[in-house]
Write a protein that holds these residues in place. Structure first.
Motif, mmCIF file in Angstrom:
data_model
loop_
_atom_site.group_PDB
_atom_site.id
_atom_site.type_symbol
_atom_site.label_atom_id
_atom_site.label_comp_id
_atom_site.label_asym_id
_atom_site.label_seq_id
_atom_site.Cartn_x
_atom_site.Cartn_y
_atom_site.Cartn_z
ATOM 1 N N TRP A 283 7.347 10.547 79.353
ATOM 2 C CA TRP A 283 6.105 9.902 79.793
ATOM 3 C C TRP A 283 6.343 8.495 80.314
ATOM 4 C CZ3 TRP A 283 1.509 12.396 80.253
ATOM 5 C CH2 TRP A 283 1.442 13.661 79.672
ATOM 6 N N ARG A 284 7.586 8.119 80.507
ATOM 7 C CA ARG A 284 7.882 6.747 80.960
ATOM 8 C C ARG A 284 7.594 6.564 82.441
ATOM 9 N NH1 ARG A 284 13.377 5.795 77.465
ATOM 10 N NH2 ARG A 284 12.302 6.079 75.468
ATOM 11 N N LYS B 260 7.663 9.718 64.952
ATOM 12 C CA LYS B 260 8.115 10.825 65.824
ATOM 13 C C LYS B 260 8.562 10.259 67.172
ATOM 14 C CE LYS B 260 5.609 14.567 63.715
ATOM 15 N NZ LYS B 260 4.213 14.837 63.484
ATOM 16 N N VAL B 261 7.782 9.288 67.698
ATOM 17 C CA VAL B 261 8.168 8.652 68.964
ATOM 18 C C VAL B 261 9.425 7.802 68.741
ATOM 19 C CG1 VAL B 261 7.446 7.044 70.782
ATOM 20 C CG2 VAL B 261 5.784 8.656 69.817
ATOM 21 N N CYS C 185 3.111 9.558 63.121
ATOM 22 C CA CYS C 185 3.042 9.755 64.585
ATOM 23 C C CYS C 185 3.969 8.764 65.289
ATOM 24 C CB CYS C 185 1.610 9.544 65.088
ATOM 25 S SG CYS C 185 0.456 10.814 64.587
ATOM 26 N N ARG D 12 12.731 9.565 68.784
ATOM 27 C CA ARG D 12 13.176 10.114 70.079
ATOM 28 C C ARG D 12 13.408 9.028 71.125
ATOM 29 N NH1 ARG D 12 8.961 14.372 69.231
ATOM 30 N NH2 ARG D 12 7.551 13.014 70.370
ATOM 31 N N ALA D 13 12.651 7.925 71.014
ATOM 32 C CA ALA D 13 12.622 6.968 72.131
ATOM 33 C C ALA D 13 13.829 6.025 72.166
ATOM 34 C CB ALA D 13 11.334 6.144 72.081
ATOM 35 N N ASP E 109 7.553 7.839 74.767
ATOM 36 C CA ASP E 109 8.351 9.065 74.817
ATOM 37 C C ASP E 109 9.016 9.206 76.186
ATOM 38 O OD1 ASP E 109 8.924 10.765 72.791
ATOM 39 O OD2 ASP E 109 7.195 12.081 73.087
ATOM 40 N N GLN E 110 10.265 9.655 76.178
ATOM 41 C CA GLN E 110 11.068 9.745 77.416
ATOM 42 C C GLN E 110 10.315 10.385 78.580
ATOM 43 O OE1 GLN E 110 14.477 9.329 78.151
ATOM 44 N NE2 GLN E 110 15.485 8.996 76.179
ATOM 45 N N THR F 10 0.940 11.942 70.432
ATOM 46 C CA THR F 10 1.234 10.503 70.505
ATOM 47 C C THR F 10 2.365 10.316 71.506
ATOM 48 O OG1 THR F 10 0.614 10.248 68.197
ATOM 49 C CG2 THR F 10 1.896 8.468 69.169
ATOM 50 N N LEU F 11 2.083 9.515 72.546
ATOM 51 C CA LEU F 11 3.063 9.327 73.624
ATOM 52 C C LEU F 11 3.813 8.011 73.503
ATOM 53 C CD1 LEU F 11 0.904 10.489 76.687
ATOM 54 C CD2 LEU F 11 2.196 11.873 75.055
ATOM 55 N N GLY F 12 3.248 7.087 72.728
ATOM 56 C CA GLY F 12 3.911 5.794 72.596
ATOM 57 C C GLY F 12 3.237 4.974 71.521
#
Ligand SMILES: CC(C)(COP(=O)(O)OP(=O)(O)OC[C@H]1O[C@@H](n2cnc3c(N)ncnc32)[C@H](O)[C@@H]1OP(=O)(O)O)[C@@H](O)C(=O)NCCC(=O)NCCS
Length: 157
Positions: free
Chosen positions: A86-87, A23-24, A20, A27-28, A83-84, A62-64
């Motif tokens: 959700w910043r 994955k962040v 998880c 991308r992040a 994640d972009q 998972t967002l971060g």
């Protein structure tokens, strides 16, 4: 704080949690700066005692995440990412607050970190109470070979 956001802590190796986070991670971080870790680097540090990984989750997503390692009464905040999409909604701040709460609970006296000097995250760390203690020249190597200074920041608990 986003309603329903859950911070899920992992103190030892957990393949699903690491996947998880990866994955962040993938991308992040902008690959231009060479800051992201590989899955095997993450697995390696999770196998060490004193490391903890906190996932910021909303339902199944998972967002971060935040990755921290402690040795005796010192901790290093190794990675923080959101994640972009959700910043700017307080997830990064929540992850830092949680890291500091856990550190205090474990008797840790200070938390330090390295961050690329040109990374906007410096503002977030300053707002969270970290202070600049040192600059490390040419600490990060970007994808094109360009070198970037790192700032060493520290917060005494
Ligand atoms: C750094 C990061 C984790 C911040 O996550 P976030 O969820 O957006 O952080 P928050 O919403 O809690 O931000 C809080 C404060 O930090 C500052 N901040 C965060 N990101 C910023 C950005 N890109 N530009 C300017 N300021 C920023 C702001 O001052 C913000 O305060 P405000 O809401 O009053 O404006 C996210 O931008 C990220 O994943 N970046 C890529 C990975 C990275 O570089 N990580 C840091 C090094 S390990």
């Amino acid at each position: 704080m986003i309603s329903g956001l859950v911070l899920e802590r992992h103190d030892r190796s957990n393949a699903q949690a690491q996947s998880c986070a990866m994955k962040v991670m993938d991308r992040a971080f902008d690959p231009a700066f060479g800051e992201a870790w590989t899955a095997s680097q993450l697995a390696g540090i999770m196998a060490l005692q004193g490391t903890w990984l906190t996932l910021a989750k909303l339902d199944a997503a998972t967002l971060g995440f935040c990755l921290t390692r402690s040795i005796f009464d010192e901790a290093e905040l190794l990675l923080l990412a959101v994640d972009q999409g959700w910043r700017g909604r307080g997830i990064g701040s929540s992850l830092i607050r949680d890291c500091l709460t856990v550190a205090r609970g474990r008797g840790i006296k200070s938390v330090h970190l390295e961050v690329r000097a040109t990374n906007n995250a410096v503002q977030l760390y300053n707002k969270s109470g970290f202070n600049h203690v040192n600059t490390r020249r040419d600490y990060y190597r970007g994808a094109d070979g360009q070198l970037y200074d790192a700032m060493s920041l520290r917060l005494d608990l």
